[in-house]
Design an enzyme around this catalytic site. Structure first.
Site, PDB file in Angstrom:
ATOM      1  N   GLY A   1       0.842  -1.202   0.000  1.00 44.08           N
ATOM      2  CA  GLY A   1       0.000   0.000   0.000  1.00 44.08           C
ATOM      3  C   GLY A   1       0.874   1.248   0.000  1.00 44.08           C
ATOM      4  O   GLY A   1       0.546   2.260   0.616  1.00 44.08           O
TER       5      GLY A   1
ATOM      6  N   GLY B   1      -0.277   5.034  -1.030  1.00 40.25           N
ATOM      7  CA  GLY B   1      -1.311   5.739  -0.279  1.00 40.25           C
ATOM      8  C   GLY B   1      -0.783   6.979   0.436  1.00 40.25           C
ATOM      9  O   GLY B   1       0.400   7.321   0.349  1.00 40.25           O
TER      10      GLY B   1
ATOM     11  N   ASP C   1       2.272  -1.923  -4.458  1.00 44.59           N
ATOM     12  CA  ASP C   1       0.872  -1.483  -4.496  1.00 44.59           C
ATOM     13  C   ASP C   1       0.234  -2.168  -5.685  1.00 44.59           C
ATOM     14  O   ASP C   1       0.890  -2.940  -6.385  1.00 44.59           O
ATOM     15  CB  ASP C   1       0.789   0.057  -4.596  1.00 44.59           C
ATOM     16  CG  ASP C   1      -0.464   0.587  -3.889  1.00 44.59           C
ATOM     17  OD1 ASP C   1      -1.571   0.091  -4.192  1.00 44.59           O
ATOM     18  OD2 ASP C   1      -0.344   1.472  -3.029  1.00 44.59           O
ATOM     19  N   ILE C   2      -1.053  -1.860  -5.929  1.00 44.70           N
ATOM     20  CA  ILE C   2      -1.728  -2.520  -7.056  1.00 44.70           C
ATOM     21  C   ILE C   2      -1.434  -1.812  -8.377  1.00 44.70           C
ATOM     22  O   ILE C   2      -1.819  -2.285  -9.428  1.00 44.70           O
ATOM     23  CB  ILE C   2      -3.253  -2.652  -6.828  1.00 44.70           C
ATOM     24  CG1 ILE C   2      -3.842  -1.312  -6.393  1.00 44.70           C
ATOM     25  CG2 ILE C   2      -3.563  -3.724  -5.800  1.00 44.70           C
ATOM     26  CD1 ILE C   2      -5.359  -1.326  -6.263  1.00 44.70           C
TER      27      ILE C   2
ATOM     28  N   ASN D   1      -1.228  -7.237  -5.129  1.00 45.39           N
ATOM     29  CA  ASN D   1      -2.588  -7.137  -4.631  1.00 45.39           C
ATOM     30  C   ASN D   1      -2.599  -7.974  -3.360  1.00 45.39           C
ATOM     31  O   ASN D   1      -2.398  -9.189  -3.415  1.00 45.39           O
ATOM     32  CB  ASN D   1      -3.566  -7.696  -5.679  1.00 45.39           C
ATOM     33  CG  ASN D   1      -4.998  -7.677  -5.166  1.00 45.39           C
ATOM     34  OD1 ASN D   1      -5.243  -7.518  -3.971  1.00 45.39           O
ATOM     35  ND2 ASN D   1      -5.943  -7.840  -6.072  1.00 45.39           N
TER      36      ASN D   1
ATOM     37  N   TYR E   1     -15.103   0.031   8.558  1.00 47.94           N
ATOM     38  CA  TYR E   1     -13.669   0.291   8.723  1.00 47.94           C
ATOM     39  C   TYR E   1     -13.261   0.090  10.181  1.00 47.94           C
ATOM     40  O   TYR E   1     -12.303  -0.621  10.486  1.00 47.94           O
ATOM     41  CB  TYR E   1     -13.395   1.728   8.259  1.00 47.94           C
ATOM     42  CG  TYR E   1     -12.008   2.256   8.509  1.00 47.94           C
ATOM     43  CD1 TYR E   1     -10.904   1.734   7.842  1.00 47.94           C
ATOM     44  CD2 TYR E   1     -11.801   3.326   9.387  1.00 47.94           C
ATOM     45  CE1 TYR E   1      -9.626   2.267   8.048  1.00 47.94           C
ATOM     46  CE2 TYR E   1     -10.538   3.860   9.590  1.00 47.94           C
ATOM     47  CZ  TYR E   1      -9.461   3.324   8.921  1.00 47.94           C
ATOM     48  OH  TYR E   1      -8.205   3.843   9.117  1.00 47.94           O
TER      49      TYR E   1
ATOM     50  N   LYS F   1     -10.840  -2.731  11.882  1.00 52.31           N
ATOM     51  CA  LYS F   1      -9.636  -2.386  12.664  1.00 52.31           C
ATOM     52  C   LYS F   1      -9.665  -3.063  14.044  1.00 52.31           C
ATOM     53  O   LYS F   1      -8.621  -3.512  14.533  1.00 52.31           O
ATOM     54  CB  LYS F   1      -9.494  -0.864  12.802  1.00 52.31           C
ATOM     55  CG  LYS F   1      -9.134  -0.151  11.507  1.00 52.31           C
ATOM     56  CD  LYS F   1      -7.796  -0.608  10.953  1.00 52.31           C
ATOM     57  CE  LYS F   1      -7.396   0.084   9.674  1.00 52.31           C
ATOM     58  NZ  LYS F   1      -6.204  -0.505   9.045  1.00 52.31           N
TER      59      LYS F   1
HETATM   60  C1  AKB Z   1     -10.347   8.060   8.292  1.00 52.76           C
HETATM   61  O1  AKB Z   1     -10.811   9.202   8.435  1.00 52.76           O
HETATM   62  O2  AKB Z   1     -11.021   7.092   7.937  1.00 52.76           O
HETATM   63  C2  AKB Z   1      -8.893   7.832   8.627  1.00 52.76           C
HETATM   64  C3  AKB Z   1      -8.711   7.402  10.037  1.00 52.76           C
HETATM   65  C4  AKB Z   1      -8.903   8.355  11.148  1.00 52.76           C
HETATM   66  O3  AKB Z   1      -8.408   6.272  10.270  1.00 52.76           O
HETATM   67  N1  AKB Z   1      -8.147   9.029   8.371  1.00 52.76           N
END
Ligand code: AKB
Length: 321
Positions: free
Chosen positions: A10, A13, A36-37, A51, A141, A145
């Protein structure tokens, strides 16, 4: 240190592109492999297309360069993840599991995995959110995490894999564009301000969020990875903090350099995500364990951002446009 062979997944990014440069300065160009891809045309060090959903390809590159450290930065961020939650889960979780499994099988010594303030949700204290606060995120997300943090600890406990992680706040830098996060406004706003354009902010003016300047975020990452193992007491992920501010406080700070700057507030779906996150973070554990200390406050990061973006856009006094 010089025997490290590092793979960054990655690498194109927001954080990866800056981290690569710092790692190459420290460990030598040939010892840091970007992947990266797609290949960035500015990339002129060692680079491999990977990937991260393809574990055989990760294994191939690990073998090719005898990799002993991996920074796995590829992920779909908070706002973008909500557009296609299943895809975000697939990419975030399966890429991480591939990295952990390849590392275990190939004897990779150390892994960095970025977590985020997105692990917290409405059940955690908003201010000075502690290291061990309740984790009940409401974005895919954030859920990925939390799961990633638990898997990191699992691989450490069960297999001795030395996984280290930081819960990044919003990262602000002039070098690269953010991509699909809720904190992205705090980067975009600077580009508009320096170009003399009005910024339409997708968060409300009083929504405080924890942020960190890119230089501090990179230094924290490298310091954590260099710390002796005995100092690492947190095997999920460390809280990390620097400055916390609202969009209107950031706009005021920018106005000290760009007095005519105008901001209009037009909150969208990202407002709800921001409201579920901490306003500020307690990072004492990182300070105690491996000596973390931020260098940039709001004023310091504003000054540096404005300087570098004026330079980028050819707007420094005396520079040609
Ligand atoms: C997001 O806003 O999704 C990221 C984070 C705080 O992990 N920048």
């Amino acid at each position: 240190m010089s025997r490290n062979k590092i793979l960054v997944i990655g690498a194109n990014g927001q954080i990866g592109s800056v981290l690569i440069e710092s790692l190459r300065n420290i460990f030598g160009v040939d010892n840091v492999i970007a992947s990266d891809i797609w290949k960035n045309e500015d990339e002129n060090g060692r680079f491999e297309i990977i990937n991260a959903l393809d574990s055989a390809r990760i294994a191939e590159v690990v073998d090719k360069y005898k990799i002993n450290q991996i920074y796995h930065l590829a992920a779909i961020l908070s706002a973008k993840g909500e557009d296609n939650p299943q895809q975000a889960w697939d990419i975030n979780m399966n890429s991480l599991m591939n990295v952990f499994e390849v590392a275990r099988e190939k004897g990779v010594k150390r892994i960095f995995f970025p977590s985020s303030i997105a692990v917290f949700g409405n059940n955690a204290p908003k201010n000075n959110t502690p290291q061990d606060a309740n984790l009940s995120p409401n974005t895919v997300y954030g859920i990925s995490k939390v799961a990633g943090e638990l898997w990191a600890e699992y691989y450490f406990d069960k297999y001795g894999l030395d996984v280290r992680s930081l819960r990044y706040p919003g990262v602000i830098g002039y070098q690269s564009e953010p991509g699909g996060g809720t904190t992205d406004y705090a980067v975009d706003i600077f580009h508009y301000a320096v170009k003399g354009e009005t910024y339409h902010c997708f968060l409300k003016e009083k929504t405080a969020l924890p942020m960190i300047y890119m230089a501090d975020a990179i230094r924290a990452t490298i310091e954590l990875m260099a710390a002796p193992s005995v100092n690492i007491s947190v095997r999920t992920s460390y809280n990390l903090a620097s400055a916390s501010f609202t969009p209107s406080e950031l706009a005021d700070s920018i106005k000290t350099f760009e007095p005519d700057f105008k901001i209009i507030y037009k909150p969208d779906g990202r407002q709800l995500i921001a409201e579920s996150w901490p306003a500020s973070i307690d990072d004492n554990q990182a300070r105690m364990d491996w000596g973390w200390k931020p260098k940039y406050d709001l004023q310091g990061m504003t000054a540096d951002m404005i300087f570098h973006l004026r330079e980028k856009y050819g707007l420094l006094a005396g520079s040609a446009v």
